[in-house]
Each structure stands twice: as structure tokens, then as C-alpha cells.
Design a protein around this motif. Structure first.
Motif, PDB file in Angstrom:
ATOM      1  N   LEU A  51      -0.446   9.655   0.745  1.00  8.84           N
ATOM      2  CA  LEU A  51       0.830   9.689  -0.536  1.00  8.84           C
ATOM      3  C   LEU A  51       0.705   8.427  -1.170  1.00  8.84           C
ATOM      4  CD1 LEU A  51       2.536  11.570  -1.621  1.00  8.84           C
ATOM      5  CD2 LEU A  51       4.280  10.848   0.247  1.00  8.84           C
ATOM      6  N   CYS A  52       0.696   8.339  -2.285  1.00  5.20           N
ATOM      7  CA  CYS A  52       1.148   7.472  -3.312  1.00  5.20           C
ATOM      8  C   CYS A  52       1.914   7.800  -3.974  1.00  5.20           C
ATOM      9  CB  CYS A  52      -0.052   7.013  -4.089  1.00  5.20           C
ATOM     10  SG  CYS A  52      -1.841   6.444  -3.376  1.00  5.20           S
ATOM     11  N   VAL A  53       3.025   7.105  -3.776  1.00  8.71           N
ATOM     12  CA  VAL A  53       4.274   7.086  -4.705  1.00  8.71           C
ATOM     13  C   VAL A  53       4.826   6.359  -5.850  1.00  8.71           C
ATOM     14  CG1 VAL A  53       7.427   6.917  -4.299  1.00  8.71           C
ATOM     15  CG2 VAL A  53       5.538   8.015  -2.200  1.00  8.71           C
ATOM     16  N   HIS A  54       4.999   6.747  -6.419  1.00  5.75           N
ATOM     17  CA  HIS A  54       5.794   5.740  -8.218  1.00  5.75           C
ATOM     18  C   HIS A  54       7.201   5.942  -7.652  1.00  5.75           C
ATOM     19  CE1 HIS A  54       5.834   4.007 -12.098  1.00  5.75           C
ATOM     20  NE2 HIS A  54       7.092   4.428 -11.776  1.00  5.75           N
ATOM     21  N   ALA A  55       7.937   5.005  -7.548  1.00  6.46           N
ATOM     22  CA  ALA A  55       8.666   4.926  -5.981  1.00  6.46           C
ATOM     23  C   ALA A  55      10.385   5.056  -7.488  1.00  6.46           C
ATOM     24  CB  ALA A  55       8.971   4.147  -5.283  1.00  6.46           C
ATOM     25  N   GLU A  56      10.289   5.285  -8.131  1.00  5.50           N
ATOM     26  CA  GLU A  56      11.293   5.587  -9.670  1.00  5.50           C
ATOM     27  C   GLU A  56      11.984   6.553  -9.887  1.00  5.50           C
ATOM     28  OE1 GLU A  56      11.246   3.936 -13.546  1.00  5.50           O
ATOM     29  OE2 GLU A  56       8.997   3.791 -12.554  1.00  5.50           O
ATOM     30  N   ASP A  57      13.477   6.215  -9.865  1.00  6.90           N
ATOM     31  CA  ASP A  57      14.714   7.804 -10.079  1.00  6.90           C
ATOM     32  C   ASP A  57      14.722   8.053 -11.661  1.00  6.90           C
ATOM     33  OD1 ASP A  57      16.608   9.616 -10.283  1.00  6.90           O
ATOM     34  OD2 ASP A  57      17.313   9.140  -8.435  1.00  6.90           O
ATOM     35  N   PRO A  58      14.130   8.584 -11.965  1.00  2.39           N
ATOM     36  CA  PRO A  58      13.506   8.860 -13.611  1.00  2.39           C
ATOM     37  C   PRO A  58      15.688   9.537 -14.150  1.00  2.39           C
ATOM     38  CG  PRO A  58      13.366  10.827 -13.195  1.00  2.39           C
ATOM     39  CD  PRO A  58      13.715   9.728 -11.452  1.00  2.39           C
ATOM     40  N   ASP A  59      16.352   9.969 -13.432  1.00  2.37           N
ATOM     41  CA  ASP A  59      17.548   9.383 -13.773  1.00  2.37           C
ATOM     42  C   ASP A  59      17.814   9.283 -14.234  1.00  2.37           C
ATOM     43  OD1 ASP A  59      19.961  10.569 -13.909  1.00  2.37           O
ATOM     44  OD2 ASP A  59      20.512  11.662 -11.968  1.00  2.37           O
ATOM     45  N   PRO A  60      18.879  10.141 -15.972  1.00  2.00           N
ATOM     46  CA  PRO A  60      19.362   8.871 -17.149  1.00  2.00           C
ATOM     47  C   PRO A  60      20.719   7.811 -16.110  1.00  2.00           C
ATOM     48  CG  PRO A  60      19.067  11.140 -17.620  1.00  2.00           C
ATOM     49  CD  PRO A  60      18.557  11.112 -16.196  1.00  2.00           C
ATOM     50  N   SER A  61      21.327   8.760 -15.434  1.00  2.00           N
ATOM     51  CA  SER A  61      22.235   8.256 -14.999  1.00  2.00           C
ATOM     52  C   SER A  61      22.403   7.030 -14.278  1.00  2.00           C
ATOM     53  CB  SER A  61      23.581   9.081 -14.966  1.00  2.00           C
ATOM     54  OG  SER A  61      22.111   9.498 -13.343  1.00  2.00           O
ATOM     55  N   VAL A  62      21.399   6.610 -14.038  1.00  2.00           N
ATOM     56  CA  VAL A  62      20.713   5.939 -13.438  1.00  2.00           C
ATOM     57  C   VAL A  62      20.374   4.195 -13.428  1.00  2.00           C
ATOM     58  CG1 VAL A  62      19.237   4.812 -10.801  1.00  2.00           C
ATOM     59  CG2 VAL A  62      19.782   7.128 -10.955  1.00  2.00           C
ATOM     60  N   ASP A  63      20.895   3.666 -14.270  1.00  2.00           N
ATOM     61  CA  ASP A  63      20.759   2.157 -14.308  1.00  2.00           C
ATOM     62  C   ASP A  63      18.910   1.705 -14.367  1.00  2.00           C
ATOM     63  OD1 ASP A  63      20.032  -0.956 -14.381  1.00  2.00           O
ATOM     64  OD2 ASP A  63      21.806  -1.179 -15.336  1.00  2.00           O
ATOM     65  N   PHE A  64      18.209   1.218 -14.885  1.00  2.00           N
ATOM     66  CA  PHE A  64      17.144   1.049 -15.116  1.00  2.00           C
ATOM     67  C   PHE A  64      16.590   0.018 -14.703  1.00  2.00           C
ATOM     68  CE2 PHE A  64      13.491  -1.318 -16.734  1.00  2.00           C
ATOM     69  CZ  PHE A  64      11.975  -0.751 -16.713  1.00  2.00           C
ATOM     70  N   PHE A  65      17.310  -0.609 -14.238  1.00  2.00           N
ATOM     71  CA  PHE A  65      16.835  -1.928 -13.097  1.00  2.00           C
ATOM     72  C   PHE A  65      17.018  -1.473 -11.845  1.00  2.00           C
ATOM     73  CE2 PHE A  65      17.406  -4.245 -16.824  1.00  2.00           C
ATOM     74  CZ  PHE A  65      16.332  -5.013 -17.186  1.00  2.00           C
ATOM     75  N   ASP A  66      17.770   0.157 -11.163  1.00  2.00           N
ATOM     76  CA  ASP A  66      18.225   0.558 -10.434  1.00  2.00           C
ATOM     77  C   ASP A  66      17.305   1.499  -9.849  1.00  2.00           C
ATOM     78  OD1 ASP A  66      20.506  -1.517  -9.239  1.00  2.00           O
ATOM     79  OD2 ASP A  66      21.573  -0.232 -10.676  1.00  2.00           O
ATOM     80  N   ARG A  67      16.853   2.333 -10.523  1.00  2.00           N
ATOM     81  CA  ARG A  67      15.859   3.498 -10.486  1.00  2.00           C
ATOM     82  C   ARG A  67      14.773   2.846  -9.539  1.00  2.00           C
ATOM     83  NH1 ARG A  67      13.548   4.700 -16.099  1.00  2.00           N
ATOM     84  NH2 ARG A  67      12.594   6.596 -15.235  1.00  2.00           N
ATOM     85  N   GLU A  68      14.325   2.030  -8.787  1.00  2.00           N
ATOM     86  CA  GLU A  68      13.245   2.149  -7.481  1.00  2.00           C
ATOM     87  C   GLU A  68      14.194   1.903  -5.598  1.00  2.00           C
ATOM     88  OE1 GLU A  68       9.680  -1.068  -7.079  1.00  2.00           O
ATOM     89  OE2 GLU A  68      11.388  -1.772  -6.244  1.00  2.00           O
ATOM     90  N   ARG A  69      15.345   1.162  -6.672  1.00  2.00           N
ATOM     91  CA  ARG A  69      15.950   0.845  -5.237  1.00  2.00           C
ATOM     92  C   ARG A  69      16.769   2.153  -5.619  1.00  2.00           C
ATOM     93  NH1 ARG A  69      21.548   0.682  -4.916  1.00  2.00           N
ATOM     94  NH2 ARG A  69      21.872  -0.012  -7.319  1.00  2.00           N
ATOM     95  N   VAL A  70      17.328   3.240  -6.294  1.00  2.00           N
ATOM     96  CA  VAL A  70      18.390   4.308  -5.967  1.00  2.00           C
ATOM     97  C   VAL A  70      17.109   5.218  -5.256  1.00  2.00           C
ATOM     98  CG1 VAL A  70      18.901   6.049  -7.118  1.00  2.00           C
ATOM     99  CG2 VAL A  70      19.973   3.619  -7.775  1.00  2.00           C
ATOM    100  N   PHE A  71      15.583   5.387  -5.831  1.00  2.00           N
ATOM    101  CA  PHE A  71      14.713   6.450  -4.668  1.00  2.00           C
ATOM    102  C   PHE A  71      14.560   6.118  -3.897  1.00  2.00           C
ATOM    103  CE2 PHE A  71      10.558   8.332  -4.418  1.00  2.00           C
ATOM    104  CZ  PHE A  71      10.785   9.693  -5.708  1.00  2.00           C
ATOM    105  N   LEU A  72      14.621   4.881  -3.209  1.00  2.00           N
ATOM    106  CA  LEU A  72      13.684   4.754  -1.760  1.00  2.00           C
ATOM    107  C   LEU A  72      15.273   4.506  -1.060  1.00  2.00           C
ATOM    108  CD1 LEU A  72      11.577   0.945  -2.377  1.00  2.00           C
ATOM    109  CD2 LEU A  72      11.249   3.420  -2.064  1.00  2.00           C
ATOM    110  N   ARG A  73      16.117   4.853  -1.531  1.00  2.00           N
ATOM    111  CA  ARG A  73      17.753   5.117  -0.363  1.00  2.00           C
ATOM    112  C   ARG A  73      17.467   6.179  -0.895  1.00  2.00           C
ATOM    113  NH1 ARG A  73      22.669   2.589  -3.912  1.00  2.00           N
ATOM    114  NH2 ARG A  73      22.369   4.799  -3.971  1.00  2.00           N
TER     115      ARG A  73
END
Length: 171
Positions: free
Chosen positions: A110-132
């Protein structure tokens, strides 16, 4: 040509536009296109490792067929709207469970593009939020599913790989 002259293998991403690589037949056709672009004198020494684009509708049967093809080595998870050509990506991660179970069974990565695209998530936090918030719950039912977190760009992602919250083999 550059990749084939420098590397023996390349992991070929499936996020083509307008139609991503969804099946073993798609992967075989794309592999032929890749090899057609490789100079003839390099073709014998170069192996494109094909991937499928995971969708909520990807079935266990599709994964089994891909694994049996021998050319598909991984599947890529793109959260819908997270990156280039991810419009066909996944919004409901739990819908992937049948496909992930088949991937775990057949040894596909499984290869993962680990990014949360939710517009309410700050752009710079998208990876951290997806992983968490999202990836651990997705992986937990599949402890033997080998997983690659791609394009990591934060110390949070490095920590996730080095100290995973799940028993999955990670890279």
C-alpha cells in the motif's frame, strides 16, 4: 529514458488523466506504453513496477487479479482532492477494507499519499492530521499490510514511520 538508464526498477504511479490505472489490464497497457518510451538498448534491463489506483469501488477480486498478473506490485491511496489527478480518489477510507485485506493476503504494498484534503485543515498540517487521525485506523485491521508513506515532508511523518502506532511494516 533517464529513469531506465539510471535505475533497474521504477514504481510507476497510476494517477493518469483522464483515466487512472484501475485494473491489471490497465496496468499491462500502461506498462507497454512505459516500455515503448524506453530506448531499445535499455528495455531488457528495466522493469516497471506497476501500481493500481485505489478507489472506494476497488474489489478484492480486482486486487487478486492484479497480484496474479505478476506486474502489479502495489496500490496507491490518494485521498480525494489531495494532489494531482486525485479527483477519483478515496473519501471513505473504510470502503477500502476488502481491497486492503486482499492486498495483505497477496503481499501487495500500500502506497499512501498521506494528506488530509479537508479544507478546514491548515495546508501545513494536512500530512500530520492524516497520519494522526486517519491512517492508524485504516491500517489497524491489516497488521501485515506493507505500507509506504510517500512524499513525507514533516518530522511527524518521520516519527510515524520510525515509531508506528500499528504493527505494519512501514517505509
Amino acid at each position: 529514458p533517464f529513469t531506465a538508464s539510471t535505475f533497474r526498477h521504477a514504481l510507476i504511479m497510476p494517477n493518469l488523466a483522464p483515466d487512472p490505472v484501475l485494473t491489471a489490464a490497465d496496468a499491462a497497457a500502461y506498462r507497454d506504453r512505459v516500455l515503448d518510451a524506453v530506448p531499445a538498448d535499455l528495455r531488457d534491463g528495466f522493469v516497471p513496477l506497476m501500481t493500481l489506483y485505489l478507489k472506494e469501488t476497488t474489489t478484492a477480486e480486482t486486487i487478486t487479479e492484479a497480484a496474479k498478473s505478476g506486474i502489479v506490485k502495489a496500490c496507491k491511496l490518494y485521498p480525494a482532492g489531495a494532489t494531482t489527478n486525485s479527483a477519483h480518489g478515496v473519501s471513505n477510507l473504510s470502503a477500502l477494507h476488502p481491497a486492503l485485506a486482499a492486498m495483505e493476503h497477496h503481499g501487495l504494498i500500500l502506497c499512501v499519499h498521506a494528506e488530509d484534503p479537508d479544507p478546514s485543515v491548515d495546508f501545513f498540517d494536512r500530512e500530520r492530521v492524516f497520519l494522526r487521525d486517519k491512517l492508524p485506523a485504516l491500517l489497524r485491521p491489516f497488521p501485515r499490510l506493507k505500507t509506504i508513506i510517500e512524499h513525507i515532508s514533516t518530522s511527524d511523518a518521520v516519527d510515524f514511520v520510525l515509531n508506528p502506532p500499528t504493527p505494519n511494516p512501514l517505509a
